[in-house]
Every structure is written in structure tokens, then in C-alpha cells.
Motif scaffolding. Structure first.
Motif, short mmCIF file in Angstrom:
data_model
loop_
_atom_site.label_atom_id
_atom_site.label_comp_id
_atom_site.label_asym_id
_atom_site.label_seq_id
_atom_site.Cartn_x
_atom_site.Cartn_y
_atom_site.Cartn_z
N GLY A 1 0.82 -1.19 0.00
CA GLY A 1 0.00 0.00 0.00
C GLY A 1 0.86 1.25 0.00
O GLY A 1 2.04 1.22 -0.38
N VAL A 2 0.27 2.35 0.43
CA VAL A 2 0.94 3.66 0.43
C VAL A 2 1.53 3.91 1.81
O VAL A 2 0.87 3.68 2.83
N ARG A 3 2.77 4.36 1.84
CA ARG A 3 3.41 4.65 3.12
C ARG A 3 2.68 5.81 3.82
O ARG A 3 2.31 6.81 3.20
N LEU A 4 2.53 5.69 5.14
CA LEU A 4 1.92 6.76 5.90
C LEU A 4 2.76 8.03 5.84
O LEU A 4 2.22 9.14 5.80
N ARG A 5 4.07 7.89 5.81
CA ARG A 5 4.94 9.06 5.73
C ARG A 5 4.73 9.80 4.42
O ARG A 5 4.83 11.04 4.38
N GLY B 1 -8.39 5.94 16.32
CA GLY B 1 -7.13 5.69 17.02
C GLY B 1 -6.08 6.68 16.57
O GLY B 1 -6.23 7.35 15.54
N ALA B 2 -5.02 6.76 17.35
CA ALA B 2 -3.93 7.69 17.04
C ALA B 2 -2.61 6.94 16.98
O ALA B 2 -2.38 6.01 17.76
N LEU B 3 -1.76 7.36 16.06
CA LEU B 3 -0.42 6.79 15.92
C LEU B 3 0.60 7.90 16.10
O LEU B 3 0.40 9.03 15.65
N ARG B 4 1.70 7.54 16.76
CA ARG B 4 2.75 8.52 17.05
C ARG B 4 3.63 8.74 15.83
O ARG B 4 3.68 7.92 14.90
N ALA B 5 4.35 9.85 15.85
CA ALA B 5 5.18 10.24 14.71
C ALA B 5 6.19 9.17 14.34
O ALA B 5 6.48 8.94 13.16
N ASN B 6 6.79 8.50 15.35
CA ASN B 6 7.78 7.47 15.03
C ASN B 6 7.14 6.30 14.30
O ASN B 6 7.79 5.62 13.48
N ASP C 1 2.32 12.93 14.17
CA ASP C 1 1.25 12.07 14.66
C ASP C 1 0.06 12.11 13.70
O ASP C 1 -0.15 13.10 12.98
N VAL C 2 -0.73 11.04 13.72
CA VAL C 2 -1.90 10.99 12.85
C VAL C 2 -3.10 10.46 13.62
O VAL C 2 -2.97 9.55 14.46
N PHE C 3 -4.25 11.03 13.35
CA PHE C 3 -5.51 10.59 13.92
C PHE C 3 -6.26 9.82 12.84
O PHE C 3 -6.51 10.35 11.75
N VAL C 4 -6.60 8.57 13.14
CA VAL C 4 -7.20 7.68 12.14
C VAL C 4 -8.66 7.43 12.50
O VAL C 4 -8.98 7.10 13.64
N GLU C 5 -9.54 7.57 11.50
CA GLU C 5 -10.97 7.32 11.70
C GLU C 5 -11.45 6.27 10.72
O GLU C 5 -11.03 6.23 9.56
N SER C 6 -12.35 5.42 11.21
CA SER C 6 -12.83 4.27 10.44
C SER C 6 -14.30 4.44 10.08
O SER C 6 -15.03 5.22 10.69
N LYS D 1 -9.05 -0.81 10.55
CA LYS D 1 -9.60 -1.29 9.28
C LYS D 1 -10.67 -0.33 8.77
O LYS D 1 -11.19 0.49 9.51
N TRP D 2 -10.98 -0.44 7.47
CA TRP D 2 -12.01 0.36 6.82
C TRP D 2 -11.77 1.87 7.03
O TRP D 2 -12.65 2.63 7.42
N VAL D 3 -10.53 2.29 6.77
CA VAL D 3 -10.13 3.68 7.07
C VAL D 3 -10.91 4.66 6.20
O VAL D 3 -11.05 4.47 4.98
N ALA D 4 -11.40 5.72 6.83
CA ALA D 4 -12.14 6.76 6.11
C ALA D 4 -11.43 8.11 6.11
O ALA D 4 -11.58 8.88 5.16
N ARG D 5 -10.63 8.37 7.16
CA ARG D 5 -10.00 9.69 7.27
C ARG D 5 -8.69 9.59 8.02
O ARG D 5 -8.58 8.87 9.02
N LEU D 6 -7.67 10.35 7.54
CA LEU D 6 -6.40 10.49 8.20
C LEU D 6 -6.14 11.97 8.43
O LEU D 6 -6.09 12.74 7.46
N THR D 7 -5.99 12.38 9.67
CA THR D 7 -5.72 13.78 9.99
C THR D 7 -4.31 13.83 10.59
O THR D 7 -4.09 13.34 11.70
N PHE D 8 -3.40 14.45 9.90
CA PHE D 8 -1.99 14.48 10.31
C PHE D 8 -1.71 15.75 11.11
O PHE D 8 -2.06 16.86 10.71
N GLY D 9 -1.06 15.57 12.29
CA GLY D 9 -0.59 16.71 13.08
C GLY D 9 -1.65 17.43 13.86
O GLY D 9 -1.41 18.56 14.30
N ALA D 10 -2.81 16.80 14.09
CA ALA D 10 -3.90 17.51 14.76
C ALA D 10 -4.09 17.06 16.21
O ALA D 10 -5.08 17.40 16.82
N LEU D 11 -3.16 16.31 16.77
CA LEU D 11 -3.35 15.79 18.13
C LEU D 11 -2.82 16.76 19.18
O LEU D 11 -1.90 17.52 18.93
#
Length: 418
Positions: A331-335, A363-368, A348-353, A408-418
Motif C-alpha cells: 500500500g501507500v506509506r503513511l509518511r 485511534g492515534a499513531l505517534r510520529a515514530n 502524529d496521525v488521527f485515524v478514523e474508520s 480497518k475500513w479507514v475513512a480519514r487520516l488527519t496528520f498533526g492535529a493531536l
């Protein structure tokens, strides 16, 4: 000297010393079980803290289901992405060891149950503290092991969420465990060194008039160890693939794989359970929203396929202790998506399903984690499109992250909003 004219009422039932007749009870038997639990529960507590850290609990409120935790929720460190099987190992050990220790715990509780009924309730301040720690220890142990086993079995009959119940219960239990260990460790080690006979010493664990023995102490320990080995043999396989998984007959994710082909590996939540409708995941209907300083971007699945695609071999590991071996994700790299959203460096990224039911719809994933080149918005697995149950049209896959954060079933990725 004044004399009391109140009649002395003899102790009856479990409060009477003669009620407990087993010749097996005694300081040596109890001490052996206690030393095993001391080592095992220490490992359980450490791996439990590591599991807590794996959620990056201070990153976003949606990652941590234990509100109001205060000082008990101290944060350890940003959860690493190497080695990629780290969570698979730590949580597999945590759950498997918890199951294996059940016979040891039950035998230990059986060995000390007369102590819960000794009279008077407190002979001194030290004795009172020991009794209180024992009551908290027994209650905490039963609560933690029961909720943990129910969670492994996906049987959520307890009131409230598993996460805060198990979290707060763990701190009560470990506090009582440490207090009891400090009070009793010297005696336990002395008992082990002397190998004393269970009838010696006049301690309250020793039956004053024991029944004739039907099994030796070593035989009883062998029975306990055999029970632990049986639980290990019938549960540990859920962390492996192939024939070993089929030996895990006591766990929901044991037995044969759920299907065959590229998508024939374990899942936790099906698309039907999550409320995913086929109509909203079609090429025409579904769009991935990517938000950041560059604005809001929308990608169809065909649009994502036009971006540079990368592959990574990564496992899936869940809090219930089950895992899969490496699957090939593409797939596509998150970076790269973070860069398209306007961030020169991963953030950081906020992930919505699209998921409608159940926990961790977000859920949220850290920058690393975003920065790791193996962290993907996956579109394919094992050379084929994702199946609906594996997250079609797109899902997150991150090395060493708990399964619920591989949204799973990702609908939105918001980067840097945490």
C-alpha cells in the motif's frame, strides 16, 4: 482480677481448627507455590505495563480507555516499531503465562484458605496488615485472572469496559501483592531452605489433626504443574500458524484458519459486526480523506493506486494474546501521505474508520510509527485485494502496534492535529 461471666463460644465450621484436615497444607507447600507466583506475577505485571505503553496512552484520549487514572497512568515511553514482532511477543507471553498460572493460583489459594478464617482476626498490627493484604491479594487475583480469561475468550459479561476494570484491578492487586511479598518473603525462603515437614512448627496452615495422606506433597505439585502444562499446550498455539494453531482448542483464535487463500488468516472483528455496508466501500462511493496543513485531500482507491506503493511483511497481534505470522502487505506509506498533507517530517496521525460499532473506531499513531517505512495504508495483502473482513478498501498496518490500532475500513487520516 475481674472474671468474665460470658460463656466461651467454641469456634465452629471453617473457623474451627479441626475443620481443615488436609495433610498437604503447610509452609513448604505454600512457599513453593508462592515463589512460582512471585516470579510469574512479576512477569505478568511488567508485560501488562508494556501492553499499556503500546497504546501510546498519552497521545490521544481515544487510545486510552482508562479515564481518571491520575498517577496510576504514568506514561512509560513512545512505543517502538522495532522489532516488528515486539507486541506479538510481550502480549503473547502475558496472556499465555496468565493462563498457565491459573492452576498454581488456585492451589495457592487452597493452601492458604485456613488463614482467612483464623481467630482472632488480628493479633497485632503486623498481623492485621498481613490479613488485609491477604484479602486484597485474594480478591485482586481472582478479579484480574477472571477478567483476563473472559477477555481472551471474547466473553464480555463483566459490567463496564474491560480496559479500566483490568487496569484499576491490576494496581489494587499488585499493591497487595507487593505488601504481602514483603511481609512473607523471608518466611517463604526460610521454609524452602529448611524443607520442613508440613506438620512441624505449629503454624495455622498445618492441620492439628490431619487426615491420612492420599498423595505426597511432591505429587500434589506435580498435579498442579501438569494442569499448567495442559493449559499451555491447549492455548499457546493461537500465537502461531499452521498445525500449532490447531492445538489451541481452548481459545477462540485456535483451531483451523478461517478460510483459505491470501485472506485466510485470523481476524477479530468482521465487517458485518462493525456495521460496514458494502454500498459504502465501492469504488464509486468510498473516498479517503487526508487532512493537514496543505488542506483536505480526497482519494479514491484508484487514486491511491497511482501513488508509489510499497510492501512490508508484518504480523498482527491483539490484546487477547493471539497473533498471526508475517503477512505481505502492500500500500501507500503513511509518511508519504503525511508529506502530501503538507508535513515535511512525519507527525502524529488521527485515524478514523467507517466502523460503527465496538471500541477503537478511532485511534492515534505517534510520529515514530508514521515515520517507519513499513507503516502502510494497506490496499493488498498476500498479493490480493483486502477482503471486507480484513479492512477493504484500505487499512492501517504498523510494525509492533496492537491490532486495534491497525485500523480497518479507514475513512480519514488527519496528520498533526493531536
Amino acid at each position: 482480677m475481674a472474671r468474665s461471666f460470658l460463656p466461651t463460644v467454641p469456634a465452629r465450621g471453617p473457623f474451627a481448627p479441626d475443620f481443615w484436615r488436609s495433610p498437604l497444607r503447610g509452609p513448604w507447600f505454600t512457599s513453593v507455590l508462592g515463589v512460582v507466583l512471585l516470579a510469574g506475577i512479576t512477569i505478568l505485571f511488567v508485560t501488562g505495563l508494556l501492553s499499556y505503553a503500546a497504546y501510546n496512552p498519552d497521545l490521544a484520549r481515544v487510545n486510552d480507555k482508562t479515564p481518571g487514572k491520575g498517577l496510576l497512568g504514568f506514561y512509560l515511553f513512545p512505543w517502538p516499531t522495532d522489532p516488528p514482532w515486539l507486541y506479538r511477543l510481550t502480549q503473547g507471553v502475558h496472556v499465555t503465562l496468565g493462563l498457565v498460572l491459573v492452576p498454581v493460583l488456585l492451589a495457592k489459594l487452597w493452601s492458604v484458605v485456613p488463614r482467612l478464617f483464623t481467630l482472632p482476626p488480628a493479633r497485632s498490627l503486623t498481623h492485621a496488615l498481613e490479613r488485609i493484604s491477604l484479602l486484597l491479594l485474594v480478591g485482586g487475583a481472582l478479579f484480574e485472572f477472571t477478567t483476563g480469561i473472559l477477555n481472551v475468550q471474547l466473553d464480555y459479561v463483566f459490567p463496564g469496559s474491560f480496559y479500566p476494570l483490568h487496569f484499576y484491578g491490576a494496581w489494587v492487586f499488585i499493591g497487595a501483592f507487593v505488601a504481602h511479598a514483603v511481609l512473607k518473603a523471608p518466611t517463604a525462603m526460610r521454609n524452602l531452605r529448611t524443607m520442613r515437614n508440613p506438620r512441624d512448627g505449629g503454624e495455622e496452615l498445618v492441620a492439628p489433626r490431619p487426615d491420612p495422606p492420599t498423595v505426597s506433597r511432591r505429587g500434589a505439585l506435580g498435579l498442579v504443574g501438569g494442569g499448567s502444562l495442559l493449559l499451555f499446550a491447549t492455548s499457546a498455539g493461537r500465537s502461531f500458524d499452521g498445525p500449532l494453531r490447531e492445538t489451541a482448542v481452548l481459545t477462540p483464535h485456535g483451531g483451523p484458519e478461517p478460510g483459505s487463500g491470501p485472506g485466510g488468516f485470523q481476524i477479530n472483528k468482521t465487517a458485518a459486526y462493525a456495521g460496514i455496508r458494502t454500498a459504502e466501500t465501492t469504488e464509486e462511493a468510498w473516498r479517503l480523506v487526508v487532512a493537514g496543513p496543505a488542506g483536505t485531500l480526497r482519494f479514491s482507491r484508484a487514486g491511491l493506486l497511482e501513488l508509489p506503493l510499497h510492501s512490508a511483511a508484518l504480523p498482527i497481534a491483539c490484546v487477547e494474546g493471539w497473533s498471526t505470522s508475517d503477512q505481505w502487505w502492500r500500500g501507500v506509506r503513511l509518511r508519504d501521505l503525511a508529506a502530501l498533507a503538507g508535513h515535511e517530517e512525519p507527525v502524529d496521525v488521527f485515524v478514523e474508520s467507517l466502523q460503527r460499532r465496538g471500541a477503537f473506531r478511532r485511534g492515534a499513531l505517534r510520529a515514530n510509527q508514521v515515520a517507519d517505512p513499513r507503516s502502510l495504508l494497506a490496499l493488498f495483502v498476500n498479493g490480493e485485494e483486502l477482503t471486507p473482513d480484513h479492512g477493504y478498501p484500505a487499512r492501517i498496518i504498523v510494525p509492533a502496534a496492537p491490532g486495534v490500532l491497525n485500523t480497518k475500513w479507514v475513512a480519514r487520516l488527519t496528520f498533526g492535529a493531536l
